[in-house]
Design an enzyme around this catalytic site. Sequence first.
Site, PDB file in Angstrom:
ATOM      1  N   HIS A   1       0.843  -1.195   0.000  1.00 54.71           N
ATOM      2  CA  HIS A   1       0.000   0.000   0.000  1.00 54.71           C
ATOM      3  C   HIS A   1       0.876   1.242   0.000  1.00 54.71           C
ATOM      4  O   HIS A   1       1.867   1.324   0.741  1.00 54.71           O
ATOM      5  CB  HIS A   1      -0.899   0.005   1.250  1.00 54.71           C
ATOM      6  CG  HIS A   1      -1.686   1.263   1.434  1.00 54.71           C
ATOM      7  ND1 HIS A   1      -1.715   1.962   2.633  1.00 54.71           N
ATOM      8  CD2 HIS A   1      -2.477   1.963   0.580  1.00 54.71           C
ATOM      9  CE1 HIS A   1      -2.496   3.009   2.511  1.00 54.71           C
ATOM     10  NE2 HIS A   1      -2.968   3.045   1.276  1.00 54.71           N
ATOM     11  N   SER A   2       0.531   2.212  -0.834  1.00 52.13           N
ATOM     12  CA  SER A   2       1.159   3.525  -0.803  1.00 52.13           C
ATOM     13  C   SER A   2       2.679   3.403  -1.018  1.00 52.13           C
ATOM     14  O   SER A   2       3.121   2.816  -1.994  1.00 52.13           O
ATOM     15  CB  SER A   2       0.811   4.205   0.524  1.00 52.13           C
ATOM     16  OG  SER A   2       1.145   5.561   0.519  1.00 52.13           O
ATOM     17  N   PHE A   3       3.473   3.935  -0.094  1.00 52.94           N
ATOM     18  CA  PHE A   3       4.933   3.848  -0.188  1.00 52.94           C
ATOM     19  C   PHE A   3       5.424   2.413  -0.371  1.00 52.94           C
ATOM     20  O   PHE A   3       6.457   2.178  -1.010  1.00 52.94           O
ATOM     21  CB  PHE A   3       5.569   4.464   1.069  1.00 52.94           C
ATOM     22  CG  PHE A   3       6.872   3.835   1.466  1.00 52.94           C
ATOM     23  CD1 PHE A   3       8.042   4.168   0.792  1.00 52.94           C
ATOM     24  CD2 PHE A   3       6.933   2.885   2.480  1.00 52.94           C
ATOM     25  CE1 PHE A   3       9.252   3.560   1.140  1.00 52.94           C
ATOM     26  CE2 PHE A   3       8.133   2.285   2.829  1.00 52.94           C
ATOM     27  CZ  PHE A   3       9.299   2.623   2.150  1.00 52.94           C
TER      28      PHE A   3
ATOM     29  N   PHE B   1       2.714   3.662  -4.845  1.00 55.82           N
ATOM     30  CA  PHE B   1       3.689   4.289  -5.722  1.00 55.82           C
ATOM     31  C   PHE B   1       4.453   3.205  -6.473  1.00 55.82           C
ATOM     32  O   PHE B   1       4.938   2.246  -5.869  1.00 55.82           O
ATOM     33  CB  PHE B   1       4.645   5.166  -4.918  1.00 55.82           C
ATOM     34  CG  PHE B   1       5.702   5.829  -5.760  1.00 55.82           C
ATOM     35  CD1 PHE B   1       5.337   6.661  -6.803  1.00 55.82           C
ATOM     36  CD2 PHE B   1       7.040   5.612  -5.526  1.00 55.82           C
ATOM     37  CE1 PHE B   1       6.294   7.272  -7.603  1.00 55.82           C
ATOM     38  CE2 PHE B   1       8.003   6.218  -6.310  1.00 55.82           C
ATOM     39  CZ  PHE B   1       7.628   7.054  -7.349  1.00 55.82           C
TER      40      PHE B   1
ATOM     41  N   HIS C   1      -7.546   7.019   0.189  1.00 54.97           N
ATOM     42  CA  HIS C   1      -6.232   6.379   0.319  1.00 54.97           C
ATOM     43  C   HIS C   1      -6.215   5.342   1.441  1.00 54.97           C
ATOM     44  O   HIS C   1      -5.418   4.400   1.401  1.00 54.97           O
ATOM     45  CB  HIS C   1      -5.179   7.461   0.578  1.00 54.97           C
ATOM     46  CG  HIS C   1      -3.771   6.994   0.387  1.00 54.97           C
ATOM     47  ND1 HIS C   1      -3.245   6.670  -0.849  1.00 54.97           N
ATOM     48  CD2 HIS C   1      -2.765   6.793   1.287  1.00 54.97           C
ATOM     49  CE1 HIS C   1      -1.978   6.296  -0.707  1.00 54.97           C
ATOM     50  NE2 HIS C   1      -1.665   6.354   0.580  1.00 54.97           N
TER      51      HIS C   1
END
Length: 240
Positions: free
Chosen positions: A74-76, A101, A217
């Site tokens: 997730h995310s980073f 990302f 998010h």
Amino acid sequence: MSNFVFVPGVNHGGWCWNPVGRRVRDAGHAAYALTLPGLTLGDDTTGLQLADAVKYVVDEVERRDLHDVVLVGHSFAGVPISGAASRLRERLTHLAFFSAFIPRSGESMASALGPQTAAWIRATAEASPGGTIDLDFETLSTRLMQDEPAVLQRMVFEQLTPHPGGYVLDAWEGEDLRTLGVPMTYLLAERDIALAAPGSELASRLGVEPVMVPGTHEALLTHPDELAGALLKATVTPGN
């Protein structure tokens, strides 16, 4: 049965994947939610670099001797799972990114956020005794969980931990993920406004179209039924 290994984003620990992980287990699979070094309360964050995060993901999968792994970030966490993927290739059946990302070789997450943000991240980390960056409540409530109930925003905020700056400042150096020969999925929250680039562009770096799920998010906490369902359908349903 698949082994789902979940990796969290900036300031988060494995706890954020628990709602989705429980639903994956209920569907008959194993689920493991990792917390990267430095993101447990009381951890020493001094000197931690992106390579440490990548190594931890690899070491945990190998230590548990997991095969048929669906690696989810997730995310980073799109960055460390990208770094881990080539070293775990023989153990993986799928790579899944949720509002994550997708790095290009030579790019850090900080640089992708733009020069002004990258400079702030570097200055903040350098000024912190542990080399960390933190997330303020306004950013969480207006960018990561916009329009969600304030009590829920505050509850999530209280779980967050300062993030090792090196994790987001270090550039990722690696091969194009499309050359790995591992199936990949990009799941995208419909109301996500916190990504470093449009979700469709990030998905295109994998050569896939995004699979849309409801929420912001932080939909892994607010819409775990929908996210778990989409994840299972994309990664372990016959024909996918």
